[in-house]
Write a protein that holds these residues in place. Sequence first.
Motif, PDB file in Angstrom:
ATOM      1  N   ARG A   2       0.960   4.307   2.403  1.00  0.00           N
ATOM      2  CA  ARG A   2       1.697   4.306   3.677  1.00  0.00           C
ATOM      3  C   ARG A   2       2.867   5.286   3.654  1.00  0.00           C
ATOM      4  NH1 ARG A   2       1.125  -2.151   3.834  1.00  0.00           N
ATOM      5  NH2 ARG A   2      -1.011  -2.187   4.683  1.00  0.00           N
ATOM      6  N   ARG A  19       2.862  12.234   6.799  1.00  0.00           N
ATOM      7  CA  ARG A  19       1.817  12.965   7.515  1.00  0.00           C
ATOM      8  C   ARG A  19       2.018  12.876   9.027  1.00  0.00           C
ATOM      9  NH1 ARG A  19      -3.621  11.654   9.150  1.00  0.00           N
ATOM     10  NH2 ARG A  19      -3.776   9.761   7.888  1.00  0.00           N
ATOM     11  N   ASP A  41       0.834  -1.192   0.000  1.00  0.00           N
ATOM     12  CA  ASP A  41       0.000   0.000   0.000  1.00  0.00           C
ATOM     13  C   ASP A  41       0.875   1.251   0.000  1.00  0.00           C
ATOM     14  OD1 ASP A  41      -1.806   1.980   0.226  1.00  0.00           O
ATOM     15  OD2 ASP A  41      -2.598   1.389   2.188  1.00  0.00           O
TER      16      ASP A  41
END
Length: 465
Positions: free
Chosen positions: A210, A216, A207
């Motif tokens: 990620r 973030r 994914d």
Amino acid sequence: MFKGFTRFLQSPGEHLKALLGPQDAPGGSTGLRIIPRQEHPVSRQHFSDGALKVLYRLHNAGFEAYLVGGCIRDSLLGRMPKDFDVATDATPEQVKELFRNSRIIGRRFRIVHVRFGREVIEVTTFRGKPGDDHGDHIAQQSDDGLLLRDNVWGNIQEDALRRDFTVNALYYSIADFSIHDFADGVRDIEARTLRLIGDPATRYREDPVRMLRAVRFAGKLEFRLDPATEAPIREHASLLLQIPPARLFDEILKLFMGGHGLDTFHLLRHYDLFAMLFPEADEAMAELPWAERLVELALESTDRRIAEERPVTPAFLFAALLWGPVQLRLAALEADDMPPIPALQAAAQQVVSRQLQHISIPKRFSLPMRDIWDLQQRLPLRRGRRVYQTREHPRFRAAYDLLLLREAAGELEPDLGDWWTAFQEADEHEQRRLLGKVGADPAGSGAPRKRRRRRRKPRGPSGDA
Ligand code: ATP
Ligand code: MG
């Protein structure tokens, strides 16, 4: 829309240090550690009524129920959790049966949303290893390792190891209020480190979002990335091109409108992730001396507004992010003798349609964004009724704010912004005087006053030319 955090615990770092005692340096996973209620600072008072209702109802129906993820991580850090994720051994159908106010959503990753007024609690069933296909549940992986579906149920331990970062794999049990730590997450919180669970390159391939989550959380929590978690990011950045634009839009909002947008932007650039999300904006930043500064200023102002709990809109942020590319295309079209107004329309159209291939921007944001751009051409027209029409436009305020940022970033001289500032503050009489002043000034009739066309206009302290 997005509110800032409030600190509510006294020096949680100290508390955790006491809780951990002397320990080895953070290292590989050592298996489950259960931290009893009296040894951690997370209290039910930090949780919303909705979250508690969901936990208790699941528990009373004989299911396991835990709060997991950001809410526990943030509570341990002394931050007010902003939303609540519940993990349970109940299947989505069983959860749905318990809550009238719920619905099953998602295909790639099926979860249940339980709604209480404006609050939504996300309830996920424990995920197992994608390889173990027990029951009727499916996991699908593409040839390059991307997880297309992840709906294999498992137990809590398997669920923990499927999560992204160690600090996101902490479970708060409603049965005895203990915290279950499967991957040394508490130790990483204490060390302010983001560490992926498992082999980082594999987890990014499963994914790629990620990578954005790593950046973030690093920006928002002021955590460092563990070297092994950090190392594969640049090399895998282009995997983001596989992610559906709709999913990226949600991620972008969280990246830029979570209160730490400026730091996050710098991290995205640092890891070459930004160019995968906004390729044209990235190019514009290389070509136009002001384009990067404009985005920084827009993010700074967004961060400030969020800290002050004032509303922010993605339309404004996207207008600033994509203004560089619009200017590049506009310049090319004008060089081909297209008049300014259709040229801006065409440039905007092209930039938006290119951007939509990467990130879907819902119309409710892209239309106001284009209004904000159009108004950039109307703001220099300071004659007669037009001025009042511009002033009354619903996007005037945002357009004026963008104008000020363009000036602060060095794209334009600051005189037009000053004029509009004065005009807004002026009474009727003073407004007429300001309009008259522009009437005597040929530049007031219209063309955008870019630096290269600068006109000398001495301004006295009283504003008289
Ligand atoms: P916040 O809500 O503050 O943004 P969060 O950690 O709660 O942070 P969510 O997106 O709400 O983030 O996800 C909840 C939890 O689900 C995460 O903490 C993590 O355990 C797990 N999770 C979310 N996205 C992924 C992912 N892409 N890969 C693995 N686990 C994930
Ligand atoms: Mg969350």
